[in-house]
Motif scaffolding. Structure first.
Motif, PDB file in Angstrom:
ATOM      1  N   ALA A  50    -113.564 -30.292 -13.806  1.00 13.74           N
ATOM      2  CA  ALA A  50    -113.449 -29.039 -14.547  1.00 13.74           C
ATOM      3  C   ALA A  50    -114.161 -29.195 -15.878  1.00 13.74           C
ATOM      4  CB  ALA A  50    -111.982 -28.678 -14.778  1.00 13.74           C
ATOM      5  N   CYS A  52    -115.104 -26.595 -19.683  1.00  7.50           N
ATOM      6  CA  CYS A  52    -115.119 -25.334 -20.406  1.00  7.50           C
ATOM      7  C   CYS A  52    -115.821 -25.571 -21.744  1.00  7.50           C
ATOM      8  CB  CYS A  52    -113.712 -24.808 -20.645  1.00  7.50           C
ATOM      9  SG  CYS A  52    -113.683 -23.152 -21.354  1.00  7.50           S
ATOM     10  N   HIS A 120    -109.398 -24.234 -17.847  1.00  2.00           N
ATOM     11  CA  HIS A 120    -109.916 -22.925 -17.426  1.00  2.00           C
ATOM     12  C   HIS A 120    -109.338 -21.763 -18.233  1.00  2.00           C
ATOM     13  CE1 HIS A 120    -111.071 -24.768 -13.313  1.00  2.00           C
ATOM     14  NE2 HIS A 120    -112.046 -24.881 -14.200  1.00  2.00           N
ATOM     15  N   SER A 137    -117.274 -21.952 -17.931  1.00  2.00           N
ATOM     16  CA  SER A 137    -116.230 -22.842 -17.420  1.00  2.00           C
ATOM     17  C   SER A 137    -116.466 -23.020 -15.933  1.00  2.00           C
ATOM     18  CB  SER A 137    -114.827 -22.281 -17.690  1.00  2.00           C
ATOM     19  OG  SER A 137    -114.335 -21.548 -16.607  1.00  2.00           O
ATOM     20  N   PHE A 139    -114.261 -22.541 -13.633  1.00  3.64           N
ATOM     21  CA  PHE A 139    -113.317 -21.768 -12.833  1.00  3.64           C
ATOM     22  C   PHE A 139    -114.000 -21.110 -11.634  1.00  3.64           C
ATOM     23  CE2 PHE A 139    -111.320 -17.712 -11.751  1.00  3.64           C
ATOM     24  CZ  PHE A 139    -110.080 -18.157 -11.342  1.00  3.64           C
ATOM     25  N   HIS A 169    -103.520 -20.339 -11.406  1.00  2.00           N
ATOM     26  CA  HIS A 169    -104.220 -19.885 -12.610  1.00  2.00           C
ATOM     27  C   HIS A 169    -103.673 -18.537 -13.085  1.00  2.00           C
ATOM     28  CE1 HIS A 169    -107.128 -23.047 -11.758  1.00  2.00           C
ATOM     29  NE2 HIS A 169    -107.654 -22.831 -12.953  1.00  2.00           N
TER      30      HIS A 169
END
Length: 183
Positions: A50, A52, A120, A137, A139, A169
């Motif tokens: 992940a 961001c 996220h 990001s 996501f 989420h």
């Protein structure tokens, strides 16, 4: 402050912010360039779970595949390349980031899921921006079928499937909305 070393097969939340909290991304072009450098520098030595990019800070969630010193050097090269380009483009000198990048080792699967969601939801948390449409990001990269450096299969496996990934989420987002309403 002694920094925790990166260990092979370790999972880490890596983050840093601009010196004195100043912006490290002044434009969308800056963020696009950072992602381009990420594609250039991060290879099979590191798995991205992940990320961001916010205006004054960034978050990565990474699995270290290689030896820790190799991964540390890869990340340092990425951050240094970006800082040099940013400084040159903005006619500035000196440090862009606060010291060394920070790292937290994650060994608990529940905490790992929480960190994915935390990363996220950063646009919502900091700026009230809809995290589902935020362009910088991972996501949507996890939901997409497009090529990405993000290890989407590992992230989706962590949540069970796409539906649960979305559900968790949205659930955390709803909780944040309630908290904001109460304030």
């Amino acid at each position: 402050m002694k920094l925790e070393t990166l260990d092979k097969d370790g999972t880490y939340h890596i983050y840093n912010r601009g010196i004195n909290g100043e912006p490290i991304f002044l434009s969308e072009e800056n963020k696009k360039y950072f992602l381009k450098l990420m594609d250039k520098y991060i290879n099979e030595e590191i798995d991205i779970l992940a990320y961001c990019l916010m205006d004054n800070h960034f978050h990565f969630l990474l699995n270290i595949v290689s030896e820790g010193d190799i991964a540390t050097q890869i990340l340092s090269n990425l951050f240094n390349a970006y800082a040099k380009a940013f400084n040159k483009a903005n006619n500035r000198t000196g440090s862009l980031f606060e010291k060394h990048f920070k790292r937290i080792r994650i060994s608990d699967e529940d905490y790992l899921r929480q960190v994915v969601v935390y990363i996220h939801l950063n646009p919502k948390h900091h700026f009230g921006i809809d995290f589902t449409s935020f362009r910088y990001s991972s996501f949507n990269a996890i939901l997409s079928d497009k090529d990405t450096k993000v290890n989407r299969s590992e992230v989706l496996e962590l949540f069970g499937d796409k539906e649960n990934y979305l559900y968790v989420h949205q659930f955390k987002n709803d909780i944040m909305n309630e908290q904001l309403t109460l304030e």
